[in-house]
Scaffold this motif. Structure first.
Motif, PDB file in Angstrom:
ATOM      1  N   LYS A 133      51.706  91.667  -4.812  1.00  0.00           N
ATOM      2  CA  LYS A 133      51.996  92.585  -5.860  1.00  0.00           C
ATOM      3  C   LYS A 133      52.807  93.683  -5.742  1.00  0.00           C
ATOM      4  O   LYS A 133      53.604  94.276  -6.574  1.00  0.00           O
ATOM      5  CB  LYS A 133      50.435  92.705  -6.285  1.00  0.00           C
ATOM      6  N   GLU A 134      52.575  94.504  -4.577  1.00  0.00           N
ATOM      7  CA  GLU A 134      53.545  95.589  -4.352  1.00  0.00           C
ATOM      8  C   GLU A 134      54.822  95.463  -4.604  1.00  0.00           C
ATOM      9  O   GLU A 134      55.733  95.955  -5.176  1.00  0.00           O
ATOM     10  CB  GLU A 134      52.992  96.224  -3.119  1.00  0.00           C
ATOM     11  N   ASP A 135      55.380  94.274  -3.881  1.00  0.00           N
ATOM     12  CA  ASP A 135      56.768  93.826  -3.682  1.00  0.00           C
ATOM     13  C   ASP A 135      57.368  93.328  -5.171  1.00  0.00           C
ATOM     14  O   ASP A 135      58.409  93.834  -5.968  1.00  0.00           O
ATOM     15  CB  ASP A 135      57.105  92.738  -2.910  1.00  0.00           C
ATOM     16  N   ARG A 136      56.178  92.617  -5.867  1.00  0.00           N
ATOM     17  CA  ARG A 136      56.909  92.357  -7.492  1.00  0.00           C
ATOM     18  C   ARG A 136      56.663  93.682  -8.389  1.00  0.00           C
ATOM     19  O   ARG A 136      57.563  93.716  -9.359  1.00  0.00           O
ATOM     20  CB  ARG A 136      55.782  91.295  -7.985  1.00  0.00           C
ATOM     21  N   GLU A 137      55.938  94.617  -8.154  1.00  0.00           N
ATOM     22  CA  GLU A 137      55.989  95.665  -8.935  1.00  0.00           C
ATOM     23  C   GLU A 137      57.079  96.659  -8.704  1.00  0.00           C
ATOM     24  O   GLU A 137      57.761  97.142  -9.715  1.00  0.00           O
ATOM     25  CB  GLU A 137      54.519  96.558  -8.738  1.00  0.00           C
ATOM     26  N   ARG A 138      57.698  96.526  -7.421  1.00  0.00           N
ATOM     27  CA  ARG A 138      58.742  97.518  -7.118  1.00  0.00           C
ATOM     28  C   ARG A 138      59.942  96.782  -7.834  1.00  0.00           C
ATOM     29  O   ARG A 138      60.848  97.331  -8.374  1.00  0.00           O
ATOM     30  CB  ARG A 138      59.012  97.172  -5.589  1.00  0.00           C
ATOM     31  N   LEU A 139      60.093  95.266  -7.796  1.00  0.00           N
ATOM     32  CA  LEU A 139      61.175  94.689  -8.579  1.00  0.00           C
ATOM     33  C   LEU A 139      61.069  95.127 -10.031  1.00  0.00           C
ATOM     34  O   LEU A 139      62.060  95.140 -10.909  1.00  0.00           O
ATOM     35  CB  LEU A 139      60.889  93.258  -8.295  1.00  0.00           C
ATOM     36  N   LEU A 140      60.081  94.916 -10.674  1.00  0.00           N
ATOM     37  CA  LEU A 140      59.876  95.319 -12.065  1.00  0.00           C
ATOM     38  C   LEU A 140      60.060  96.829 -12.448  1.00  0.00           C
ATOM     39  O   LEU A 140      60.803  96.728 -13.584  1.00  0.00           O
ATOM     40  CB  LEU A 140      58.110  95.039 -12.334  1.00  0.00           C
ATOM     41  N   GLU A 141      59.918  97.686 -11.560  1.00  0.00           N
ATOM     42  CA  GLU A 141      60.228  99.120 -11.872  1.00  0.00           C
ATOM     43  C   GLU A 141      61.879  99.204 -11.686  1.00  0.00           C
ATOM     44  O   GLU A 141      62.241  99.868 -12.577  1.00  0.00           O
ATOM     45  CB  GLU A 141      59.791 100.087 -10.627  1.00  0.00           C
TER      46      GLU A 141
ATOM     47  N   ARG B  23      54.317  82.063 -12.276  1.00  0.00           N
ATOM     48  CA  ARG B  23      54.314  80.642 -12.320  1.00  0.00           C
ATOM     49  C   ARG B  23      55.217  80.082 -11.148  1.00  0.00           C
ATOM     50  O   ARG B  23      54.715  78.833 -10.890  1.00  0.00           O
ATOM     51  CB  ARG B  23      54.751  80.318 -13.744  1.00  0.00           C
ATOM     52  N   ALA B  24      56.099  80.763 -10.855  1.00  0.00           N
ATOM     53  CA  ALA B  24      56.873  80.052  -9.744  1.00  0.00           C
ATOM     54  C   ALA B  24      56.197  80.568  -8.405  1.00  0.00           C
ATOM     55  O   ALA B  24      56.674  79.903  -7.278  1.00  0.00           O
ATOM     56  CB  ALA B  24      58.269  80.890  -9.539  1.00  0.00           C
ATOM     57  N   GLY B  25      55.328  81.150  -8.155  1.00  0.00           N
ATOM     58  CA  GLY B  25      54.802  81.432  -6.926  1.00  0.00           C
ATOM     59  C   GLY B  25      55.874  82.171  -6.107  1.00  0.00           C
ATOM     60  O   GLY B  25      55.890  81.716  -4.945  1.00  0.00           O
ATOM     61  N   ALA B  26      56.320  83.248  -6.585  1.00  0.00           N
ATOM     62  CA  ALA B  26      57.572  83.806  -5.927  1.00  0.00           C
ATOM     63  C   ALA B  26      57.274  84.413  -4.560  1.00  0.00           C
ATOM     64  O   ALA B  26      56.209  84.946  -4.418  1.00  0.00           O
ATOM     65  CB  ALA B  26      58.253  84.756  -6.832  1.00  0.00           C
ATOM     66  N   THR B  27      58.207  84.040  -3.544  1.00  0.00           N
ATOM     67  CA  THR B  27      57.873  84.517  -2.300  1.00  0.00           C
ATOM     68  C   THR B  27      58.460  85.896  -2.033  1.00  0.00           C
ATOM     69  O   THR B  27      59.485  86.398  -3.017  1.00  0.00           O
ATOM     70  CB  THR B  27      58.492  83.488  -1.127  1.00  0.00           C
ATOM     71  N   LYS B  28      58.430  86.664  -0.709  1.00  0.00           N
ATOM     72  CA  LYS B  28      58.695  87.906  -0.587  1.00  0.00           C
ATOM     73  C   LYS B  28      60.265  87.850  -0.438  1.00  0.00           C
ATOM     74  O   LYS B  28      61.069  88.794  -1.011  1.00  0.00           O
ATOM     75  CB  LYS B  28      58.181  88.291   0.647  1.00  0.00           C
ATOM     76  N   GLU B  29      60.554  86.598  -0.037  1.00  0.00           N
ATOM     77  CA  GLU B  29      62.035  86.627   0.237  1.00  0.00           C
ATOM     78  C   GLU B  29      62.922  86.394  -1.122  1.00  0.00           C
ATOM     79  O   GLU B  29      64.090  87.113  -1.397  1.00  0.00           O
ATOM     80  CB  GLU B  29      62.696  85.282   1.077  1.00  0.00           C
TER      81      GLU B  29
END
Length: 232
Positions: free
Chosen positions: A174-182, A211-217
């Motif tokens: 979640k931290e990685d995705r929040e960084r992307l959204l910021e 929905r895609a289950g996005a990976t860290k990469e």
């Protein structure tokens, strides 16, 4: 994902009887972690009575004052709703419990499935914080299920999928995705995207990743591009 990696989270539950029935349903399908966020009832004798063989889950139930604290623990937050709204109600775009089960079964990580209080469900504000939303297809005449019934249906589909599949990839945090959204926010501000459109685009991106289950990469690749855009 294993069954033990899935948290069942009840947000502001109102009635002890439903706590008991939810614990019983969790026991039926092998889920072990129940979290109550700001409950409006106690975990008392009535809850234990209706939990039957799920009483042990009530004995170790966690009480959280803040949903934020719970969401920090997981990689994926799944909201549930019986009210999907119209075509333009983008914050309630949903997957079915069966689709949710397939996603969780295919990925490694930790997930929280959120169920709202009996009278109002999850608020729009909470749903916007979720990575995806699940709903149970039901009669248009009366689509809203009792809390414990909804929990049982969702957990059954997740249980069924996890039991027959092995994880194929690990979820991004979640931290990685929040960084992307910021970073996405920064790009939209730079290009003067109107706030209401920016809010919608951010939520759409959040749900697409969920929905895609996005990976860290995958998240890292997108983040790299957005950072280059924001600095150019």
């Amino acid at each position: 994902m294993e069954l033990r990696d899935v948290l069942v989270v009840l947000v502001e539950p109102l009635y002890e009887i439903n706590l008991g029935y939810v614990a019983r349903a969790m026991k039926n399908f092998g889920f072990t972690e129940l979290v109550l966020v700001d409950p409006k009832c106690t975990v008392g004798d009535e809850a234990r009575k209706y939990a039957m063989h799920g009483r042990d889950l009530l004995e170790r139930v966690r009480i959280a004052d803040s949903l934020t604290d719970v969401l920090r623990e997981v990689d994926l937050a799944v909201g549930t709703t019986g009210k999907t709204g119209g075509r333009r109600c983008y914050h309630r775009k949903y997957v079915t419990p069966e689709e949710l089960g397939e996603l969780l079964a295919e990925t490694e990580g930790r997930a929280a499935i959120l169920f709202g209080r009996e009278d109002i469900g999850l608020t729009n504000e909470i749903l916007r914080r979720c990575d995806l939303v699940a709903t149970i297809p039901a009669s248009e005449e009366y689509p809203v299920l009792n809390l414990s019934h909804a929990v049982a249906v969702v957990l059954y589909e997740v249980y069924k999928a996890i039991k027959k599949k092995k994880p194929e990839r690990r979820l991004s945090s979640k931290e990685d995705r929040e960084r992307l959204l910021e970073c996405f926010d920064e790009v939209m501000r730079r290009f003067a995207i109107p706030p209401h459109r920016a809010e919608k685009a951010k939520l759409v991106l959040r749900r697409l990743m969920g929905r895609a289950g996005a990976t860290k990469e995958e998240v890292s690749a997108l983040l790299y591009v957005l950072r280059r855009i924001s600095r150019s």
